[in-house]
Design a protein around this motif. Structure first.
Motif, PDB file in Angstrom:
ATOM      1  N   PRO A 449       5.057   8.616   0.978  1.00 36.03           N
ATOM      2  CA  PRO A 449       5.956   8.407  -0.167  1.00 36.03           C
ATOM      3  C   PRO A 449       5.213   7.735  -1.328  1.00 36.03           C
ATOM      4  O   PRO A 449       4.979   6.528  -1.321  1.00 36.03           O
ATOM      5  CB  PRO A 449       7.026   7.488   0.398  1.00 36.03           C
ATOM      6  N   VAL A 450       4.857   8.527  -2.316  1.00 35.59           N
ATOM      7  CA  VAL A 450       4.119   8.022  -3.483  1.00 35.59           C
ATOM      8  C   VAL A 450       5.099   7.844  -4.630  1.00 35.59           C
ATOM      9  O   VAL A 450       5.840   8.772  -4.970  1.00 35.59           O
ATOM     10  CB  VAL A 450       2.986   8.966  -3.875  1.00 35.59           C
ATOM     11  N   VAL A 451       5.099   6.668  -5.221  1.00 36.02           N
ATOM     12  CA  VAL A 451       5.986   6.371  -6.344  1.00 36.02           C
ATOM     13  C   VAL A 451       5.177   6.011  -7.563  1.00 36.02           C
ATOM     14  O   VAL A 451       4.044   5.547  -7.462  1.00 36.02           O
ATOM     15  CB  VAL A 451       6.957   5.231  -5.987  1.00 36.02           C
ATOM     16  N   ALA A 452       5.736   6.237  -8.719  1.00 35.75           N
ATOM     17  CA  ALA A 452       5.020   6.016  -9.965  1.00 35.75           C
ATOM     18  C   ALA A 452       5.339   4.690 -10.609  1.00 35.75           C
ATOM     19  O   ALA A 452       4.532   4.155 -11.359  1.00 35.75           O
ATOM     20  CB  ALA A 452       5.303   7.153 -10.940  1.00 35.75           C
ATOM     21  N   GLU A 453       6.518   4.164 -10.342  1.00 37.34           N
ATOM     22  CA  GLU A 453       6.882   2.921 -11.012  1.00 37.34           C
ATOM     23  C   GLU A 453       6.314   1.728 -10.268  1.00 37.34           C
ATOM     24  O   GLU A 453       6.166   1.742  -9.060  1.00 37.34           O
ATOM     25  CB  GLU A 453       8.405   2.796 -11.139  1.00 37.34           C
TER      26      GLU A 453
END
Length: 458
Positions: A449-453
């Motif tokens: 799970p890669v998130v940007a924020e």
């Protein structure tokens, strides 16, 4: 005869020096401390170095300018407003130097990277500007190296300086920066892959040419990330007129000396690749491979002034590392050893488990592990694994207590920094796995799970 400009690359620091000649005499701009490279270039070209120009008191390396001038008898040009403790030929904005009948160099005051920064224009039919840390390829030099109190002011200076160069110089003028190319002295990474440029090209692609001043300052300040801790020592060293580095062979360390130095808490640095280190190393040693920005990261993390012992496969690797360290003011390794790790200890070797992001994804289905991201703040903000702990590599030594207990999987963007961090953590006795893989190519593809924020605390 037309002027020939030779570029002397220092890719490990993201810097360039220049030797320009007319077939008989030469001038040099921003030489690195290992001046033998410059002297060799001059000898190959059959020219005599008569002038050395310094664009600024560098913050990322120890200059070779003073030593080169002493060695060759060249005039050493440093801004007359710089406070230095050695004799130099002072030069100020607008002053010109006739290096030879065909080479005329004019100084332009371009503050921004420092307050006294100068660029040097080689005038003539094929003009060039040696822009130091002012106008870079697609970027500008960072304005925060003199402290937070000056950063906004210097950013505004940098904006005006870049535009002054664009206003005063012709489109065909070649741009010859010292910094960029991956250097932490660049304000942004834009243009880091470029190999050449002109004023005309920079007018088209460089944000400093298209943004208004307020937007440029805001964007520049927002994009600044941490810079190496050793930078604080470079300015004073350069103001003192540093000598050339001592590249003589260091003392040889046997098993007993290596053991004593480890027990004393000194830094023993294994220069081999991360793959070789993972397969077997002396427990308690740290992996700073010569195949990456070795000197930058070692200089950033090691307590300044601490003895360092180098471990490598060959004397040539020791010599290369010693040259790299001398460029940032770490003058003499305490000792060195070459060969195989079995030759450096009587005890058992340690190994460092290595994995891919796909392995991490599988492991997380079966047990709880800590994911430690050691990339810089800007990289973390762009994208990171949800639930990961973030400690930038440069904070790992001082922030070791923040590393959670239990099994720790360490990653960076490619594996190089992860191996450094993992070796530091493993030396404390923790269970650590290094993720030797590309974050951009593999993390999302592995189903992580890669998130940007960024979380509020980042």
């Amino acid at each position: 005869m037309a002027t020939t400009i030779l570029t002397i690359e220092t890719p490990s620091l993201g810097d360039r020096s220049y030797l320009a000649h007319d077939g008989e005499v030469a001038f040099v701009v921003d030489p690195q401390r290992d001046i033998d490279r410059v002297l060799d270039e001059a000898a190959r070209a059959g020219v005599r170095i008569t002038h050395v120009f310094e664009t600024h008191l560098h913050n990322d390396y120890v200059t070779g300018g003073y030593a080169l001038a002493q060695e060759t008898g060249a005039s050493y040009f440093v801004n007359g407003e710089d406070e230095v403790s050695f004799q130099r030929t002072p030069i100020l904005d607008g002053q010109a130097v006739e290096v030879s009948p065909t080479m005329r160099v004019r100084a332009i005051h371009t503050p921004g990277h420092t307050f006294t920064h100068l660029s040097y224009v080689l005038e003539g039919r094929e003009p060039a500007v040696f822009s130091g840390g002012s106008l870079l390829f697609g970027s500008t030099g960072r304005p925060d190296l003199l402290g937070e109190a000056h950063t906004d002011d210097l950013a505004r200076h940098q904006y005006r300086s870049a535009r002054r160069l664009a206003a005063e110089l012709s489109d065909e003028t070649s741009v010859m920066p010292t910094h960029g190319f991956g250097s932490f002295c660049a304000a942004t990474s834009a243009g880091a892959d470029a190999t050449a440029s002109t004023i005309g090209q920079e007018r088209l692609i460089n944000p400093v040419m298209s943004q208004d001043e307020e937007d440029f300052v805001a964007a520049t300040l927002a994009g600044l990330d941490a810079y190496p801790a050793y930078y604080v020592h470079m300015g004073p060293a350069n103001a003192a007129g540093p000598s050339a580095g001592d590249l003589s062979e260091p003392e040889r360390a046997d098993k007993e000396q290596i053991r004593r130095r480890l027990e004393a808490g000194e830094w023993l640095v294994d220069l081999r690749t991360r793959t070789a280190f993972a397969a077997g190393h002396v427990p308690g040693t740290f992996n700073f491979g010569l195949d990456g920005q070795f000197a930058t990261y070692l200089g950033w993390l090691i307590p300044w002034g601490s003895p360092v012992t180098l471990l490598a496969e060959s004397p040539e690797q020791i010599a290369e590392a010693q040259r790299e360290l001398g460029r940032i003011g770490i003058d003499r390794p305490a000792a060195a050893a070459t060969g195989r790790p079995e030759e450096w200890t009587d005890g058992p070797l340690a190994t460092l488990p290595s994995a891919r992001f796909a392995d991490l994804a599988q492991v997380r289905h079966h047990r709880s592990v800590t994911v430690l991201d050691v990339r810089r703040v800007g990289e973390w903000r762009e994208a990171h694994i949800d639930g990961a702990v973030h400690i930038p590599l440069h904070d790992v030594v001082t922030g070791m207590e923040q590393v959670p207990e239990g099994e720790v999987w360490v990653h960076c963007a490619s594996g190089y920094r992860a191996s450094i961090a993992a070796s530091l953590i493993a030396a404390t006795g923790r269970h650590v796995v290094v993720v030797d893989d590309s974050f951009d190519l593999s993390a999302r593809a592995a189903g992580l799970p890669v998130v940007a924020e960024a979380p509020a605390s980042a």
